[in-house]
Structures are given as structure tokens and as C-alpha cells.
Design an enzyme around this catalytic site. Structure first.
Site, PDB file in Angstrom:
ATOM      1  N   SER A  20       0.871  -1.140   0.161  1.00  0.00           N
ATOM      2  CA  SER A  20      -0.017   0.087  -0.096  1.00  0.00           C
ATOM      3  C   SER A  20       0.980   1.355  -0.081  1.00  0.00           C
ATOM      4  O   SER A  20       1.442   1.484   0.886  1.00  0.00           O
ATOM      5  CB  SER A  20      -0.903   0.100   1.196  1.00  0.00           C
ATOM      6  OG  SER A  20      -1.663  -1.006   1.285  1.00  0.00           O
ATOM      7  N   LYS A  24      -7.226   1.908  -2.408  1.00  0.00           N
ATOM      8  CA  LYS A  24      -7.009   1.291  -1.079  1.00  0.00           C
ATOM      9  C   LYS A  24      -7.026   2.578  -0.168  1.00  0.00           C
ATOM     10  O   LYS A  24      -7.212   2.331   0.809  1.00  0.00           O
ATOM     11  CB  LYS A  24      -5.437   0.692  -1.038  1.00  0.00           C
ATOM     12  CG  LYS A  24      -4.790   0.431   0.156  1.00  0.00           C
ATOM     13  CD  LYS A  24      -5.591  -0.753   0.960  1.00  0.00           C
ATOM     14  CE  LYS A  24      -4.803  -0.951   2.094  1.00  0.00           C
ATOM     15  NZ  LYS A  24      -5.505  -2.251   2.820  1.00  0.00           N
ATOM     16  N   LYS A  60       1.082   5.483   8.162  1.00  0.00           N
ATOM     17  CA  LYS A  60       1.586   5.874   6.855  1.00  0.00           C
ATOM     18  C   LYS A  60       0.638   5.810   5.708  1.00  0.00           C
ATOM     19  O   LYS A  60       0.541   6.592   4.928  1.00  0.00           O
ATOM     20  CB  LYS A  60       2.490   4.503   6.757  1.00  0.00           C
ATOM     21  CG  LYS A  60       3.101   4.298   5.311  1.00  0.00           C
ATOM     22  CD  LYS A  60       2.157   3.218   4.470  1.00  0.00           C
ATOM     23  CE  LYS A  60       2.100   1.986   4.835  1.00  0.00           C
ATOM     24  NZ  LYS A  60       1.308   1.058   3.609  1.00  0.00           N
TER      25      LYS A  60
HETATM   26  P1  NAD Z   1       5.809  -5.877   7.267  1.00  0.00           P
HETATM   27  O1  NAD Z   1       6.541  -4.847   7.903  1.00  0.00           O
HETATM   28  O2  NAD Z   1       5.414  -7.282   8.141  1.00  0.00           O
HETATM   29  O3  NAD Z   1       6.677  -6.594   6.094  1.00  0.00           O
HETATM   30  C1  NAD Z   1       7.340  -5.898   5.351  1.00  0.00           C
HETATM   31  C2  NAD Z   1       8.681  -6.643   4.687  1.00  0.00           C
HETATM   32  O4  NAD Z   1       9.443  -6.064   3.888  1.00  0.00           O
HETATM   33  C3  NAD Z   1       9.468  -7.241   5.966  1.00  0.00           C
HETATM   34  O5  NAD Z   1       9.580  -8.505   5.814  1.00  0.00           O
HETATM   35  C4  NAD Z   1      10.701  -6.371   5.632  1.00  0.00           C
HETATM   36  O6  NAD Z   1      12.061  -7.040   6.243  1.00  0.00           O
HETATM   37  C5  NAD Z   1      10.812  -6.255   4.115  1.00  0.00           C
HETATM   38  N1  NAD Z   1      11.440  -5.467   3.435  1.00  0.00           N
HETATM   39  C6  NAD Z   1      11.689  -3.994   4.068  1.00  0.00           C
HETATM   40  N2  NAD Z   1      12.520  -3.181   3.212  1.00  0.00           N
HETATM   41  C7  NAD Z   1      13.151  -4.191   2.341  1.00  0.00           C
HETATM   42  C8  NAD Z   1      14.011  -4.111   1.372  1.00  0.00           C
HETATM   43  N3  NAD Z   1      14.666  -3.086   1.023  1.00  0.00           N
HETATM   44  N4  NAD Z   1      14.184  -5.201   0.545  1.00  0.00           N
HETATM   45  C9  NAD Z   1      13.771  -6.235   1.016  1.00  0.00           C
HETATM   46  N5  NAD Z   1      12.906  -6.619   1.948  1.00  0.00           N
HETATM   47  C10 NAD Z   1      12.248  -5.458   2.478  1.00  0.00           C
HETATM   48  O7  NAD Z   1       4.453  -5.277   6.722  1.00  0.00           O
HETATM   49  P2  NAD Z   1       3.148  -6.025   6.202  1.00  0.00           P
HETATM   50  O8  NAD Z   1       2.108  -6.014   7.465  1.00  0.00           O
HETATM   51  O9  NAD Z   1       3.523  -7.394   5.722  1.00  0.00           O
HETATM   52  O10 NAD Z   1       2.580  -5.018   5.274  1.00  0.00           O
HETATM   53  C11 NAD Z   1       3.219  -5.002   4.069  1.00  0.00           C
HETATM   54  C12 NAD Z   1       2.408  -3.792   2.834  1.00  0.00           C
HETATM   55  O11 NAD Z   1       0.820  -4.621   3.097  1.00  0.00           O
HETATM   56  C13 NAD Z   1       2.336  -2.529   3.449  1.00  0.00           C
HETATM   57  O12 NAD Z   1       2.120  -1.832   2.638  1.00  0.00           O
HETATM   58  C14 NAD Z   1       1.024  -2.685   4.373  1.00  0.00           C
HETATM   59  O13 NAD Z   1       0.329  -1.231   4.374  1.00  0.00           O
HETATM   60  C15 NAD Z   1       0.040  -3.546   3.598  1.00  0.00           C
HETATM   61  N6  NAD Z   1      -0.827  -4.360   4.219  1.00  0.00           N
HETATM   62  C16 NAD Z   1      -0.732  -4.852   5.549  1.00  0.00           C
HETATM   63  C17 NAD Z   1      -1.957  -5.372   5.987  1.00  0.00           C
HETATM   64  C18 NAD Z   1      -1.958  -5.853   7.280  1.00  0.00           C
HETATM   65  O14 NAD Z   1      -2.894  -6.345   8.193  1.00  0.00           O
HETATM   66  N7  NAD Z   1      -0.717  -6.289   7.861  1.00  0.00           N
HETATM   67  C19 NAD Z   1      -3.353  -5.403   5.511  1.00  0.00           C
HETATM   68  C20 NAD Z   1      -3.207  -4.761   4.186  1.00  0.00           C
HETATM   69  C21 NAD Z   1      -2.299  -4.210   3.682  1.00  0.00           C
END
Ligand code: NAD
Length: 295
Positions: free
Chosen positions: A96, A171, A239
């Protein structure tokens, strides 16, 4: 297209990647955090040492990263996707992020003859695990059609909302509604408690009526139990609301409700609750009222 790249194996990305393996796709994965990478290796994925390597080895690459700067870094940074991407490859960014960033990334990739869809999701961790996410997509119809089957492994719906950026605009609309709903639910349960009606009874009595919602079903039980384990962290919702406010200001759409809930979330951040689930918005109201709904 049975070989897919997957970058970003966090709360959401890891179960989404596992579902693709279960559906018969072979994955090449990368994350800066070694723990989920090892879990994916054990599940049968090939591990790459950079985003560039993922792009060199696959023609469909999925990213699931926190925010616009992370996606830009993974695409344009050192050993990024742009260095390895093949002509006609497709990047599906399921993070997102700001719609303007999606457009910028798509433009950069087009110079290499590659395509992009922005395809953020709604549904959170439980639906990522079940493979029943709602996926909101921006991009060209012919590219969307090519990867529709892949999207439907991770989601129960994938709707093309317009050109690149439209997925993330949709979104942002989703995130306004979720944030305002959680705030209203918190306000209502604290009122009930202060006025002498058990919040659990309120939930049971109203969940089937007009006020009932997916948000209520997911968040009221967490609030009643005082369980704010994420789920969806306040930091990530802040965010998203930042992206909402920036986009609203850019296009001249005033956002009075969003700005109020944003300030509630800023209180949570100032009190070190931003690592908790967004249902912890309840804490803001409990603090105002000087009592918890579990007292
Ligand atoms: P998270 O922080 O758990 O996961 C993000 C991952 O990206 C981590 O494993 C991190 O190590 C990796 N990462 C960060 N920088 C990196 C890089 N430079 N290279 C490689 N890997 C890298 O976040 P999440 O909860 O999985 O959310 C991911 C996306 O999905 C976000 O944009 C969030 O807003 C969206 N989202 C999350 C949810 C939820 O309920 N958690 C629901 C809908 C949407």
C-alpha cells in the site's frame, strides 16, 4: 509464468508467498530479514541474494513492502529490480503506497520495456493466510488479464480500478473507511461502558444490524479482550493516512474525518502504542474517559 519472484516476506507477504507455492508456482524470494527467507526456503522456494537477482530469474515479480520509499529502493536502488528486469516482465506491487509513487515506478520500468500493476490488498493477515484478500488493481487491462490467475491464488477478488495508481487510490479510500470505523467503534464501546452497558452485550446486540461491519467483526472482540497484537500496526495505518492526506491535498479533496483520526493515531504513537494493532485506537478513548472497557 509458473516461476514468480516475491520480495517482502513480512506479516502479509510470507503467507501470500506460501499460498503461491501451495498452488504449484515455484518462487524466487528475497527479503532483508533472514528469518522469513529461511521459512520460505524450507517450504521449497529458491532464495535470491538481491532484488536484481529475483528480476533476472523471473518474468513476474511481486513486491509486498511497507511504503513508497521501500518500493522505490527495491526497484531503483543498488542491486534493484531495474538492474535485472527483463523486457515484457511484469512487476505486481501489492504494497500500500502513494498513487503518485506507483506512477513514478511504472514510468521507470517502462523505459526497460517492463510493465507494472499496483495491486494493494485489504483483509489483513487472516485473509492473507486464507488466500481470500480483496485486491484493488491499477494498470493496463491486458497486463491484468495475464496475471489474473496469480492474483486469485492470493485473493477472493481482484478488481481492475483504472490505470496505474488507481489500485492505491482505491486502497486509500478503504483505509479512510477502516480508520473512521475503528474510531467510531471505540467511541461507542467506551460510551456503553461508562453508561453501564457491557461492551460485549452491545457488540452482540448490534452486530447484525445496520452498524454491523467487517471492521466490527474483526476488531470488537480484540477490544473486548484487550488484545492489541498486530494484525495491522498503527504505524502502518499512520503511513496510509499520510498518503491519504497528501493525495487529498494534491487533488483538492478535503479530509476532515481522516485528519481527526490521524491525530488520535499520533497520540498513540507518542505513547509508544504504534507497534500495536489499529484496534488500539480504543486506548485513546479509554484515556480520555479515564477507564478501560474491561474495568
Ligand atoms: P511488514 O513490515 O510485516 O513486512 C514488510 C517486509 O518487507 C518485511 O519482511 C521487511 O523485512 C521487508 N523489507 C523492507 N524493506 C526491504 C527491502 N529494502 N528489501 C527487501 N525486503 C524489505 O509489513 P506487512 O504488514 O506485511 O505489510 C506490507 C504491506 O501491506 C504494507 O504496505 C501494508 O500497509 C500492507 N497491508 C498490510 C496489512 C496488514 O494487516 N498487515 C493489510 C493490508 C495491507
Amino acid at each position: 509464468m509458473k516461476r514468480i519472484g516475491f520480495i517482502g516476506l513480512g506479516i502479509m507477504g510470507k503467507p501470500m508467498a506460501l499460498n503461491l507455492i501451495d498452488a504449484g508456482y515455484s518462487l524466487v524470494v528475497y527479503d532483508i530479514n533472514p528469518k522469513p527467507v529461511e521459512d520460505l526456503r524450507e517450504a521449497g522456494a529458491e532464495v535470491a541474494s538481491s532484488a536484481k537477482e529475483v528480476a533476472e530469474k523471473t518474468s513476474v515479480i511481486i513486491t509486498m513492502l511497507p511504503n513508497s520509499p521501500h518500493v522505490k529502493e527495491v526497484v531503483f536502488g543498488e542491486k534493484g529490480i531495474i538492474e535485472g528486469i527483463q523486457k515484457d516482465a511484469i512487476l505486481i506491487d501489492m504494497s500500500s503506497i502513494a498513487p503518485a509513487a506507483s506512477k513514478e515506478i511504472a514510468e521507470g520500468l517502462s523505459k526497460k520495456g517492463a510493465h507494472m500493476l499496483d495491486a494493494p490488498v485489504s483483509g489483513g493477515e487472516p485473509k492473507a493466510i486464507d488466500g481470500t484478500l480483496s485486491i484493488m488493481v491499477g494498470g493496463k487491462k491486458e497486463i491484468f488479464d495475464k496475471v489474473y490467475d496469480i492474483l486469485m491464488v492470493m485473493g477472493s477478488s481482484a478488481v481492475l480500478c483504472g490505470d496505474v495508481g488507481a489500485g492505491n487510490t482505491t486502497k486509500l479510500a478503504n483505509q479512510i473507511i477502516v480508520a473512521a470505523n475503528i474510531a467510531a467503534l471505540s467511541e461507542a464501546l467506551v460510551l456503553g461502558k461508562k453508561a453501564g452497558v457491557d461492551p460485549e452485550v452491545i457488540f452482540k446486540a448490534i452486530r447484525g444490524g445496520l452498524a454491523g461491519s467487517t471492521v466490527m467483526e474483526a476488531k470488537a472482540p480484540m477490544m473486548i479482550q484487550g488484545n492489541f497484537k498486530p494484525g495491522f500496526r498503527i504505524a502502518l495505518h499512520i503511513k496510509d493516512l499520510n498518503n491519504v492526506l497528501e493525495t487529498g491535498h494534491e487533488y483538492g479533496a478535503p479530509l476532515p474525518l481522516t485528519s481527526v483520526v490521524m491525530e488520535m493515531m499520533q497520540w498513540l504513537k507518542a505513547n509508544n502504542y504504534d507497534i500495536e494493532d489499529h484496534s488500539a485506537l480504543l486506548r485513546y478513548y479509554e484515556n480520555l474517559a479515564g477507564a478501560t472497557i474491561r474495568d
